[in-house]
Write an enzyme that holds these catalytic residues in place. Structure first.
Site, mmCIF file in Angstrom:
data_model
loop_
_atom_site.group_PDB
_atom_site.id
_atom_site.type_symbol
_atom_site.label_atom_id
_atom_site.label_comp_id
_atom_site.label_asym_id
_atom_site.label_seq_id
_atom_site.Cartn_x
_atom_site.Cartn_y
_atom_site.Cartn_z
ATOM 1 N N ARG A 134 0.830 -1.215 0.000
ATOM 2 C CA ARG A 134 0.000 0.000 0.000
ATOM 3 C C ARG A 134 0.856 1.254 0.000
ATOM 4 N NH1 ARG A 134 -4.136 -2.148 4.706
ATOM 5 N NH2 ARG A 134 -4.968 -3.847 3.468
ATOM 6 N N CYS A 154 1.773 16.108 -13.577
ATOM 7 C CA CYS A 154 1.977 15.193 -14.720
ATOM 8 C C CYS A 154 2.453 13.840 -14.214
ATOM 9 C CB CYS A 154 2.994 15.781 -15.680
ATOM 10 S SG CYS A 154 2.348 17.219 -16.520
ATOM 11 N N ASN A 190 12.004 13.525 -15.385
ATOM 12 C CA ASN A 190 11.018 12.893 -14.511
ATOM 13 C C ASN A 190 11.487 11.510 -14.053
ATOM 14 O OD1 ASN A 190 8.359 14.405 -16.371
ATOM 15 N ND2 ASN A 190 8.956 14.911 -14.298
ATOM 16 N N HIS A 220 4.416 12.544 -25.746
ATOM 17 C CA HIS A 220 4.302 13.398 -26.930
ATOM 18 C C HIS A 220 5.574 14.152 -27.302
ATOM 19 C CE1 HIS A 220 2.471 15.434 -23.363
ATOM 20 N NE2 HIS A 220 3.304 16.409 -23.687
ATOM 21 N N TYR A 222 6.129 17.862 -29.179
ATOM 22 C CA TYR A 222 5.416 19.055 -29.649
ATOM 23 C C TYR A 222 5.749 19.352 -31.108
ATOM 24 C CZ TYR A 222 3.430 20.036 -25.106
ATOM 25 O OH TYR A 222 2.681 19.946 -23.954
HETATM 26 N N1 LIG Z 1 5.677 21.840 -21.954
HETATM 27 C C1 LIG Z 1 6.145 21.544 -20.738
HETATM 28 N N2 LIG Z 1 7.141 20.657 -20.614
HETATM 29 C C2 LIG Z 1 7.629 20.354 -19.385
HETATM 30 O O1 LIG Z 1 8.569 19.535 -19.316
HETATM 31 C C3 LIG Z 1 7.064 20.972 -18.238
HETATM 32 C C4 LIG Z 1 6.009 21.874 -18.408
HETATM 33 N N3 LIG Z 1 5.563 22.137 -19.661
HETATM 34 N N4 LIG Z 1 5.446 22.516 -17.352
HETATM 35 C C5 LIG Z 1 5.884 22.292 -16.007
HETATM 36 C C6 LIG Z 1 7.205 21.685 -15.872
HETATM 37 C C7 LIG Z 1 8.394 22.594 -15.959
HETATM 38 N N5 LIG Z 1 9.406 21.699 -16.451
HETATM 39 C C8 LIG Z 1 10.554 22.108 -17.118
HETATM 40 C C9 LIG Z 1 10.697 23.406 -17.531
HETATM 41 C C10 LIG Z 1 11.825 23.817 -18.193
HETATM 42 C C11 LIG Z 1 12.839 22.906 -18.474
HETATM 43 C C12 LIG Z 1 14.076 23.372 -19.178
HETATM 44 O O2 LIG Z 1 14.192 24.514 -19.524
HETATM 45 N N6 LIG Z 1 15.031 22.501 -19.420
HETATM 46 C C13 LIG Z 1 16.245 22.750 -20.164
HETATM 47 C C14 LIG Z 1 17.334 23.428 -19.374
HETATM 48 C C15 LIG Z 1 17.208 23.384 -17.897
HETATM 49 C C16 LIG Z 1 18.464 23.697 -17.120
HETATM 50 O O3 LIG Z 1 19.571 23.556 -17.657
HETATM 51 O O4 LIG Z 1 18.335 24.040 -15.927
HETATM 52 C C17 LIG Z 1 16.759 21.394 -20.658
HETATM 53 O O5 LIG Z 1 17.695 21.417 -21.453
HETATM 54 O O6 LIG Z 1 16.204 20.373 -20.276
HETATM 55 C C18 LIG Z 1 12.700 21.588 -18.054
HETATM 56 C C19 LIG Z 1 11.551 21.188 -17.391
HETATM 57 C C20 LIG Z 1 8.856 20.377 -16.649
HETATM 58 N N7 LIG Z 1 7.479 20.697 -16.911
HETATM 59 O O1 LIG Z 2 6.940 16.988 -14.642
HETATM 60 C C1 LIG Z 2 6.424 17.321 -15.738
HETATM 61 C C2 LIG Z 2 5.583 18.409 -15.843
HETATM 62 C C3 LIG Z 2 5.049 18.702 -17.054
HETATM 63 N N1 LIG Z 2 5.322 17.950 -18.159
HETATM 64 C C4 LIG Z 2 4.725 18.338 -19.453
HETATM 65 C C5 LIG Z 2 3.749 17.387 -20.067
HETATM 66 C C6 LIG Z 2 2.923 18.307 -20.955
HETATM 67 O O2 LIG Z 2 3.636 18.569 -22.156
HETATM 68 C C7 LIG Z 2 2.840 19.582 -20.143
HETATM 69 C C8 LIG Z 2 1.585 19.650 -19.296
HETATM 70 O O3 LIG Z 2 0.480 19.886 -20.120
HETATM 71 P P1 LIG Z 2 -0.949 19.187 -19.886
HETATM 72 O O4 LIG Z 2 -1.824 19.832 -20.923
HETATM 73 O O5 LIG Z 2 -1.369 19.531 -18.498
HETATM 74 O O6 LIG Z 2 -0.774 17.717 -20.094
HETATM 75 O O7 LIG Z 2 3.982 19.537 -19.298
HETATM 76 C C9 LIG Z 2 6.173 16.879 -18.068
HETATM 77 O O8 LIG Z 2 6.461 16.166 -19.064
HETATM 78 N N2 LIG Z 2 6.684 16.582 -16.846
#
Ligand SMILES: Nc1nc(=O)c2c([nH]1)NC[C@@H]1CN(c3ccc(C(=O)N[C@@H](CCC(=O)O)C(=O)O)cc3)CN21
Ligand SMILES: O=c1ccn([C@H]2C[C@H](O)[C@@H](COP(=O)(O)O)O2)c(=O)[nH]1
Length: 280
Positions: A134, A154, A190, A220, A222
């Site tokens: 659990r 997510c 993740n 997915h 984009y």
């Molecule tokens: N469209 C989308 N994708 C996501 O992965 C996501 C969301 N939305 N919304 C909430 C959070 C925010 N997250 C994020 C946001 C930005 C990065 C990013 O900019 N990553 C870059 C550089 C990061 C760094 O070096 O600190 C990378 O290269 O992964 C990663 C995850 C994951 N989640």
């Molecule tokens: O931890 C995370 C947080 C966000 N995401 C991504 C997955 C989707 O592309 C967007 C969230 O959009 P929804 O319309 O709510 O599904 O952010 C992720 O991969 N991991």
């Protein structure tokens, strides 16, 4: 090619070749256009951490430290305050999802963990009887969704189970269930942050880490990422498996573990780094 890179390339090809397009997608790009994606449903992979199969790609650099800091913010600090994420950890990648000048991402993630005392209950349950079936973290709480606006979690559910290995040691297995995943940006962020959580819980109890199971319902790419997807397919992956280590003694309390206690060894990702214009 590493185990994780084989899976990553298969997922990319599968989405590009067999995926379908979303309609009326929620997110938008910075230019205001709807961010549709090509996706598959029901993706599943098993990583045997004991055999050195870590869910991290070498095809581009994954911000592993940032990912682990975000995890600490959720499960140790138990807050959704962006100020804590910025001041304590110098991470700002959640800023775009701030809820109405609240300085937070709403009653979500860490705030949910705190409200329902999820980590304390999980650790208590494992301490009382490790073989109970659990051990669940569930961030999908409708009451919280009604309380404030905010992106819905997510990676929303994690389950843990122990098993006795042939060597007599106790192994902790974990399953991460994710409803939605921006594969090129966050798949390995993740997966690796939840492997880190699994390692922290295992250390707390002086157990070993076993298998990591990763299920994603909507996986997915984009429609502004197809160029990067093809670039990733064309890259030659590293053959050496990276390994995440947690350099603390067995029995170290879950809340005493720090991001700098983690070390990713043998990690030599392909350059140059790819850039993404995120869907918000
Ligand atoms: N469209 C989308 N994708 C996501 O992965 C996501 C969301 N939305 N919304 C909430 C959070 C925010 N997250 C994020 C946001 C930005 C990065 C990013 O900019 N990553 C870059 C550089 C990061 C760094 O070096 O600190 C990378 O290269 O992964 C990663 C995850 C994951 N989640
Ligand atoms: O931890 C995370 C947080 C966000 N995401 C991504 C997955 C989707 O592309 C967007 C969230 O959009 P929804 O319309 O709510 O599904 O952010 C992720 O991969 N991991």
């Amino acid at each position: 090619m590493t185990y994780a890179d084989t899976i990553f390339k298969q997922n990319i090809s599968n989405i590009l070749d067999n995926g379908v397009f979303s309609e009326q997608a929620r997110p938008k790009y910075k230019n205001g256009k709807t961010a549709n994606s090509k996706y598959i449903t029901g993706s599943f992979a098993t990583y045997d951490l004991q055999k050195g199969q870590f869910p991290i790609t070498t095809l581009r650099r994954i911000p592993i430290k940032t990912a682990i800091k975000e995890l600490m913010w959720i499960y140790q600090d138990q807050t959704s305050d962006l100020g804590v994420l910025k001041e304590k950890y110098a991470v700002n990648y959640w800023d775009e999802w701030e809820v109405a000048n609240s300085g937070t991402i709403g009653q979500r993630y860490g705030a949910t963990v705190k409200k329902y005392q999820i980590i304390n209950k999980l650790l208590d349950g494992l301490a009382k009887n490790p073989w109970n079936r659990r051990n669940i973290i569930n961030l999908w709480q409708y009451e919280d969704f009604e309380e404030t606006e905010g992106l819905l979690p997510c990676a929303f559910q994690t389950m843990f189970d122990v098993r006795r290995g042939a060597d007599g040691e106790i192994y902790l297995d974990a399953t991460l269930i994710q409803r939605s995943n921006d594969m090129l940006v966050a798949h390995h962020i993740n997966a690796m942050q939840y492997v880190a959580l699994q390692m922290m819980i295992a250390k707390h109890f002086s157990w070993k880490v076993g298998k990591f199971f990763y299920f994603i319902n909507n996986l997915h790419i984009y429609d502004n990422q197809f160029e990067q997807a093809n670039e990733l397919l064309n890259r030659q992956a590293n053959a050496i498996e990276p390994e995440l280590r947690l350099n603390v003694a067995d029995g170290t309390n879950f809340f005493d573990i720090k991001p700098e206690d983690f070390e990713l060894v043998n990690y030599e990702p392909v350059q140059p780094q790819l850039k993404f214009d995120l869907a918000i």
